[in-house]
Write an enzyme that holds these catalytic residues in place. Structure first.
Site, PDB file in Angstrom:
ATOM      1  N   GLU A   8       3.391   6.680   8.255  1.00 38.44           N
ATOM      2  CA  GLU A   8       3.749   5.548   7.393  1.00 38.44           C
ATOM      3  C   GLU A   8       4.578   4.578   8.216  1.00 38.44           C
ATOM      4  OE1 GLU A   8       6.188   4.528   3.291  1.00 38.44           O
ATOM      5  OE2 GLU A   8       6.150   6.564   4.072  1.00 38.44           O
ATOM      6  N   ASN A  30       2.203  -1.350   3.814  1.00 39.81           N
ATOM      7  CA  ASN A  30       2.210  -1.907   2.463  1.00 39.81           C
ATOM      8  C   ASN A  30       2.314  -3.419   2.561  1.00 39.81           C
ATOM      9  OD1 ASN A  30       3.104  -2.680  -0.277  1.00 39.81           O
ATOM     10  ND2 ASN A  30       3.130  -0.470  -0.562  1.00 39.81           N
ATOM     11  N   GLU A  53      -1.524   0.000   1.384  1.00 44.05           N
ATOM     12  CA  GLU A  53      -1.023   0.487   0.098  1.00 44.05           C
ATOM     13  C   GLU A  53      -0.739  -0.694  -0.809  1.00 44.05           C
ATOM     14  OE1 GLU A  53       2.387   2.872   0.625  1.00 44.05           O
ATOM     15  OE2 GLU A  53       1.320   4.517   1.575  1.00 44.05           O
ATOM     16  N   ASP A  66       0.044   3.022  -4.426  1.00 42.18           N
ATOM     17  CA  ASP A  66       1.411   3.500  -4.183  1.00 42.18           C
ATOM     18  C   ASP A  66       2.170   3.623  -5.498  1.00 42.18           C
ATOM     19  OD1 ASP A  66       3.613   4.313  -2.798  1.00 42.18           O
ATOM     20  OD2 ASP A  66       4.228   2.306  -2.180  1.00 42.18           O
ATOM     21  N   GLU A 109       5.431  11.785  -1.587  1.00 40.43           N
ATOM     22  CA  GLU A 109       6.507  11.275  -0.741  1.00 40.43           C
ATOM     23  C   GLU A 109       7.846  11.783  -1.263  1.00 40.43           C
ATOM     24  OE1 GLU A 109       6.601   7.051  -0.863  1.00 40.43           O
ATOM     25  OE2 GLU A 109       6.654   6.937  -3.046  1.00 40.43           O
TER      26      GLU A 109
END
Length: 803
Positions: A568, A626, A658, A688, A745
């Site tokens: 990520e 993202n 995301e 997400d 997460e």
């Protein structure tokens, strides 16, 4: 309106210097005028009819002075000035002081002045007349004695006029300064021009009055005609100004009137505060109607105008008698609420306004629901002038709208456009426009270096935990470079300084936070060593005074096999003055401006370039990032990603974007179009914060998704909360039924990890595995990592029983 003029009192702490000055001026006035006044007693019978006519007119005219609308009573125009100055020129100081004193007493009585205030006014006029008399004495003699006026007489009269004004205005300004300290100058400066025109005109009319008296006393009353004409013209001008301060549709005061009222009330409340009175606060309330545009669009502007008139009448009935309601334009209104003891009183006013707007407004038989959002700014807590209070009330009003609330009080944390944040935005633009240091190397062949410039090994053996290609596409580690909205674990400092230093030295994350230059100065070697940027390659963005931007990466691990399958991406900005900028604040600042495009371009380029370098080093990872709402709305990001992937030769399935349900709900049509283009390119799409949005089921059915991320707010509590555990299991089962990978997460402990494995979760990320780190540190971590596989112990993996 105030029942008693606040200028009749003196703030605590200013009494001694102020009244000392008043006493000194009074003593000086007595000293200068006692002789001429004593001599006046024997001259009364000799004074002509012209004198008595002027004296009578001075007293009568001052019984009703002209106070311009919108100004304080201290700005009143006293016509006696014209007559007493003419008496000074014609009959000397004694008669002028006597008549002026009587006129001041009469006007003070009519205007409600305190005795000391009338006494000071009389004394300052006496001092001004005495100074002017001394100047006229420099001429050849009394200009009323007859004969032709010479140039020196005219000069003497002009000089006497200037001296009278200078002495009078100087004494008044000094008194104001002694009463109000640092607040004296703005009022004095703003009133100088007005005093020059009004009082100066009366003084210059005095010689004309004397010349008329020389011909006949019967001509003196004729001066009332030009005085009345001036009075009427001033009144008409004031009325025109008053009409210019009204809204033509509703008849309410407009922005101009609001500005004048706030300036006036701020001054009055500053005086109250100086006197330690409890009701020394005022509030500026800004109202924006919530559904007015819908009415205009559906029924037309004529109906919208009628609605505004009805709403203004309701609001006027809800405000207090001392409050001012103004229409700023469109569907915005403002209220100045005065004499408050605190924010609760302002909230009470706002609640009355909300109640007034709660009932539908019937127009042509159709009930129209029009609510409002109200922002409150308090004086002096949130500002001490109109511009500041207005801006802060506007911030609070939009804060109320964003929170779907009706009332909000200004809070600094809601002000996304403060001077500090504007400076931060300028620094961010500078560091992005400067580009990464050594950006020229971007056009060179892609080598085996990390995104932060760290050198990579040729390859990592699979036995060492390096990522491998699984039969199915590797679960992508969502690369979030925007701010997390979730809470993150913060480790408090230990009270023992020695333990603190040991822990900081052993922990690379805390070490970087404690040492501003750790990223560039750390020595290689050790378990979590950082390869120096100076040895390895270019840093990511280092503009003058703006700091540098770096991409951090957090591993994502397949729970069943323990293999690292993705990362990520997280954005980090080290500012030279503020240190590491909070990512949430960074994105919040950037999203409101065109800087967001620059930031997106930088992040996309850096992440894709890093994927190419990992691929060249034999490391197969999927990186996810993202994107913001603005990026999804414009659709430009699809072209950027396609260009970067082609340039660096990266397979599209190695990148994942995301999106949040909140971003999708902002404009579903445009967002879906952008997502569809990205899916056609081959870029994976992940949803997400799954479980926190508005319509997750619908999104799972319609969107071209490959993965969902279970929000950390559920994962963090599932080991201790049966409800959270049940929610997580349900989301995993739903996603699995739809053929979607599931990433959890916020995995921070072994028990949570085992519970996720038992629930069938595919991938996990969190501090249980590793913290976010620069690309160079990630490479070292991968070399040391050994896969973790959950032990098949049913007792440990059994979830808590649901309540």
């Amino acid at each position: 309106m105030e029942a008693v003029d606040p200028r009749n009192s003196v703030p605590p702490g200013r009494v001694t210097p102020f009244f000392g000055f008043v006493a000194a001026v009074a003593a000086l006035a007595v000293l200068l005028s006692v002789g001429p006044l004593a001599a006046l007693a024997g001259r009364l019978a000799e004074l002509p009819a012209a004198f008595w006519t002027m004296a009578a007119l001075a007293v009568v005219c001052d019984a009703r002075p002209f106070v311009p609308p919108g100004r304080r009573q201290s700005s009143a125009v006293f016509p006696s000035t014209c007559f007493t100055f003419a008496i000074l020129l014609g009959w000397g100081l004694g008669p002028a002081v006597a008549v002026q004193t009587v006129a001041v007493v009469v006007s003070g009585w009519r205007m409600g002045h305190a005795a000391w205030r009338s006494g000071f006014n009389a004394a300052q006029y006496a001092c001004a007349l005495a100074a002017a008399s001394a100047v006229t004495a420099l001429g050849p003699g009394s200009i009323f004695a007859g004969g032709r006026l010479r140039a020196v007489d005219v000069l003497a009269v002009g000089a006497a006029t200037a001296v009278w004004f200078a002495v009078n205005y100087g004494l008044v300004s000094t008194a104001i300064r002694l009463r109000f300290a640092d607040r004296w100058w703005p009022g004095v400066r703003s009133g100088l021009g007005y005093e020059l025109i009004s009082t100066g005109s009366l003084l210059l009319l005095a010689p004309v009055l004397v010349a008329a008296a020389r011909a006949s006393a019967a001509l003196i009353p004729l001066v009332l005609v030009p005085l009345f004409a001036v009075y009427r013209m001033a009144r008409l001008a004031a009325e025109q100004e008053h009409l210019g301060a009204l809204d033509p549709l509703t008849g309410l005061p407009n922005r101009k009137a609001l500005l004048a009222e706030v300036a006036e009330q701020v001054h009055l409340h500053a005086e109250r505060s100086a006197r330690n009175e409890p009701d020394a606060q005022l509030a500026l309330l800004l109202i924006d109607l919530d559904r007015f545009k819908n009415v205009n669009d559906a029924l037309g502007h004529a109906v919208g105008d009628r609605l505004l008139i009805e709403v203004s009448a309701r609001l006027a009935g809800a405000v207090g008698e001392r409050d001012l309601l103004a229409r700023l334009g469109g569907d915005e209104f403002a209220i100045v609420s005065t004499g408050l003891t605190g924010v609760d009183a302002a909230r009470a006013t706002a609640e009355r306004l909300v109640a007034a707007l709660a009932e539908p407004v019937p127009l042509d038989g159709l009930p129209l629901d029009v609510g409002g959002s109200i922002g409150i700014a308090m004086y002096p807590e949130h500002g001490e002038d109109f511009a500041t209070l207005m801006r802060h009330a506007d911030v609070a009003m939009y804060d109320a709208k964003h929170r779907n609330d009706t009332i909000a009080v200004y809070a600094a944390e809601s002000d996304h456009n403060s001077a500090e944040r504007l400076g931060l935005l300028a620094d961010l633009r500078r560091v992005l426009e400067a580009g990464p240091v050594g950006s020229a190397e971007r056009d060179a062949p892609v080598g085996a270096r990390g995104g932060d410039g760290a050198a990579l090994p040729a390859a990592l053996p699979a036995a060492a935990g390096g990522p491998v290609d699984a039969g199915r596409p590797a679960p992508a580690g969502p690369g979030r470079w925007r701010a997390r909205r979730h809470r993150q674990r913060v480790e408090p400092d230990h009270p023992d300084d020695l333990i603190n230093r040991i822990v900081t030295a052993a922990d690379p994350i805390r070490r970087r936070a404690a040492e501003p230059d750790a990223e560039s100065d750390a020595e290689p070697g050790g378990a979590d060593a950082v390869v120096p940027v100076s040895q390895a390659g270019p840093a990511r963005g280092d503009a003058d005074g703006a700091g540098r931007i770096t991409m951090y990466y957090q591993p994502q691990v397949a729970i069943a096999t323990g293999e690292v399958v993705g990362v990520e991406a997280l954005l980090r900005w080290r500012h030279p003055r503020r240190g590491m900028v909070d990512p949430e604040e960074l994105i919040r600042v950037a999203e409101q401006s065109a800087v967001m495009r620059l930031l997106t371009r930088r992040v996309v380029n850096d992440v894709v370039e890093q994927l190419a370098k990992w691929s060249a080093a034999g490391i197969t990872l999927r990186a996810a990032l993202n994107v913001s709402v603005r990026d999804l709305h414009t659709g430009e990001i699809a072209d950027q990603i396609a260009d970067r992937l082609a340039r660096y030769g990266v397979r599209p399935d190695r990148l994942q974007l995301e999106i949040t349900e909140g971003a999708l709900m902002a404009d579903p049509r445009r967002v879906l179009a952008t997502i569809s283009r990205l899916h056609a390119i081959g870029v994976a799409i992940a949803l997400d914060d799954f479980g926190t949005g508005y319509s997750s089921m619908q999104h799972l059915r319609r969107l071209p998704l490959s993965e969902v991320k279970v929000d950390r707010s559920f994962v963090l509590g599932m080991a201790d909360d049966a409800d959270d555990a049940a929610i997580v299991r349900s989301m995993i089962e739903l996603a699995g039924a739809l053929g979607l990978r599931v990433v959890a997460e916020g995995v921070e402990d072994e028990r949570t990890w085992r519970l996720l494995h038992a629930a069938g979760c595919d991938v996990a990320q969190g501090w249980f595995y590793a913290r976010p780190m620069p690309a160079g540190e990630l490479t070292d971590w991968l070399a040391r990592y050994r896969p973790l596989r959950p032990a098949a112990r049913e007792a440990e993996s059994r979830p808590p029983q649901a309540r």
